[in-house]
Design a protein around this motif. Structure first.
Motif, PDB file in Angstrom:
ATOM      1  N   HIS A  71      55.049  36.158  41.850  1.00  0.00           N
ATOM      2  CA  HIS A  71      54.783  36.972  40.614  1.00  0.00           C
ATOM      3  C   HIS A  71      54.609  38.459  40.527  1.00  0.00           C
ATOM      4  O   HIS A  71      54.688  39.098  39.428  1.00  0.00           O
ATOM      5  CB  HIS A  71      53.892  36.150  39.624  1.00  0.00           C
TER       6      HIS A  71
ATOM      7  N   ASP B 117      47.103  33.002  37.626  1.00  0.00           N
ATOM      8  CA  ASP B 117      46.536  33.715  38.788  1.00  0.00           C
ATOM      9  C   ASP B 117      45.520  34.716  38.558  1.00  0.00           C
ATOM     10  O   ASP B 117      45.604  35.317  37.363  1.00  0.00           O
ATOM     11  CB  ASP B 117      47.739  34.319  39.663  1.00  0.00           C
ATOM     12  N   VAL B 118      44.642  35.211  39.361  1.00  0.00           N
ATOM     13  CA  VAL B 118      43.783  36.018  38.732  1.00  0.00           C
ATOM     14  C   VAL B 118      44.039  37.450  38.933  1.00  0.00           C
ATOM     15  O   VAL B 118      43.596  38.243  38.123  1.00  0.00           O
ATOM     16  CB  VAL B 118      42.448  36.016  39.979  1.00  0.00           C
ATOM     17  N   HIS B 119      45.431  37.415  39.272  1.00  0.00           N
ATOM     18  CA  HIS B 119      45.986  39.152  39.024  1.00  0.00           C
ATOM     19  C   HIS B 119      47.230  38.868  38.414  1.00  0.00           C
ATOM     20  O   HIS B 119      47.926  37.867  38.023  1.00  0.00           O
ATOM     21  CB  HIS B 119      46.725  39.466  40.551  1.00  0.00           C
TER      22      HIS B 119
ATOM     23  N   ASP C 232      43.337  31.974  42.905  1.00  0.00           N
ATOM     24  CA  ASP C 232      42.497  32.986  43.515  1.00  0.00           C
ATOM     25  C   ASP C 232      41.585  33.495  42.569  1.00  0.00           C
ATOM     26  O   ASP C 232      40.454  34.311  42.777  1.00  0.00           O
ATOM     27  CB  ASP C 232      43.152  34.256  43.896  1.00  0.00           C
TER      28      ASP C 232
ATOM     29  N   GLY D 131      48.962  32.870  44.191  1.00  0.00           N
ATOM     30  CA  GLY D 131      47.727  32.951  45.049  1.00  0.00           C
ATOM     31  C   GLY D 131      46.801  31.959  45.281  1.00  0.00           C
ATOM     32  O   GLY D 131      46.836  30.732  44.901  1.00  0.00           O
TER      33      GLY D 131
ATOM     34  N   TYR E 170      43.437  32.221  48.542  1.00  0.00           N
ATOM     35  CA  TYR E 170      43.300  32.647  49.867  1.00  0.00           C
ATOM     36  C   TYR E 170      42.224  32.126  50.469  1.00  0.00           C
ATOM     37  O   TYR E 170      42.080  32.597  51.548  1.00  0.00           O
ATOM     38  CB  TYR E 170      43.404  34.186  49.780  1.00  0.00           C
TER      39      TYR E 170
HETATM   40 ZN   LIG Z   1      46.680  36.449  42.816  1.00  0.00          ZN
END
Ligand SMILES: [Zn+2]
Length: 309
Positions: A125, A163-165, A244, A286, A288
């Motif tokens: 992404h 996703d956190v981003h 994440d 993500g 991790y």
């Molecule tokens: Zn991410």
């Protein structure tokens, strides 16, 4: 047909170095937990094909595809951005990851698979129309979405990204494509440091401050995502499934837990059942820390399979 589970051994060969968080072990961690939880008993496993150049070109510049292929090293590694590098297997893995999204789309739209989960890497992404970055080379979900629109002839496809981003690459490719609605939730002031101002009317971007936690996430989904999705009436929903934002994952600080991923998946499944016979394609992004990644992905897949209680 059972829901499909798509992966490929090539996804384990791409490595960006022993210390890199986006590591090959992520695929096995997710696979093992789905196996242990018995979830794979209810899914049809399939090997991801290689995405074709024509499929990739629905979401990426041809010049970019050629340049990336040309950069692929015979040995050693090549840095493509400060966080992202290629070894001799990376390009092949990237083709598999994008090919998984295409295959998942075909299975859900023409084989009655209902839902599909792609346990693949590299993630996608952050990959833009003509740029790799943030551990991503090809934008797997965007390639799948354009395949659904341009090959299968769908008119409305939604993408949700938790996703956190922020999925800057997906936004770069899909903004102003009125056949697509993208809803994302991400942590504010975190890589890639954008997304606060949506780049098109088809973008619903929700930036949450660090340490927002479960309640803020759920409120944002109910107030921002669901009304937009219901108004859009998607014929298929893609998920950029990044884990994440989990509180055990130090990539971000949203403070989420497995139950949040189960809850948000439940909301997406409900939208899919209202508008598109439950059709969902989910692709790993993500996540991790192996334990929280595996538990969160299993919670997500369990709900996708309709096995939540
Ligand atoms: Zn991410």
């Amino acid at each position: 047909m059972l829901p499909v589970y798509i992966s490929h051994p090539d996804c384990l060969k791409h490595s960006m170095g022993d210390q890199h968080p986006e590591c090959p072990e992520r695929i096995g961690a997710v696979n093992d937990m789905l196996l242990i939880k018995g979830l794979l008993d209810f899914m049809q496993p399939m090997d991801a094909p290689l995405a074709t150049e024509k499929q990739l070109a629905q979401a990426h510049a041809s010049l970019y595809i050629h340049e990336l292929a040309a950069q692929s090293p015979k040995e050693g590694s090549v840095q493509v951005d400060p966080d992202t590098s290629m070894n001799q297997y990376s390009y092949q893995a990237a083709l598999r990851a994008a090919g998984a999204a295409v295959m998942a789309t075909d299975m859900v739209l023409t084989k009655g698979a209902g839902t599909a989960f792609c346990n693949v890497r590299p993630p996608g992404h952050h990959a833009e129309y003509s740029a790799a970055g943030g551990f991503c080379f090809f934008n797997n979900v965007a390639v799948g979405i354009r395949h659904a629109l341009n090959v299968h002839g769908l008119e409305r496809v939604a993408l949700v990204d938790f996703d956190v981003h922020h999925g800057n690459g997906s936004e770069d490719i899909l903004h102003d494509d009125e056949r697509v609605l993208m809803c994302s939730i991400f942590e504010d002031k975190l890589y890639p440091f954008c997304g606060n101002v949506p780049r098109g009317p088809n973008m619903v971007n929700v930036a949450l401050p660090a340490r927002s936690g479960s309640d803020a996430l759920r409120q944002a989904v109910l107030e921002k995502w669901i009304p937009a999705l219901d108004q859009f009436r998607p014929q298929l929903i893609f998920i950029s499934a990044g884990f994440d934002g989990h509180r055990d994952d130090d990539m971000g600080n949203l403070g989420l837990v497995e139950a949040d991923y189960a809850w948000i998946t439940k909301q997406i499944v409900a939208v899919a059942q209202r508008h598109c016979q439950g059709r969902i394609v989910s692709c790993l992004e993500g996540g991790y820390v192996m334990s929280s990644l595996a538990r969160s992905a299993a919670a997500h897949v369990k709900v996708l399979l309709g096995m939540d209680d």
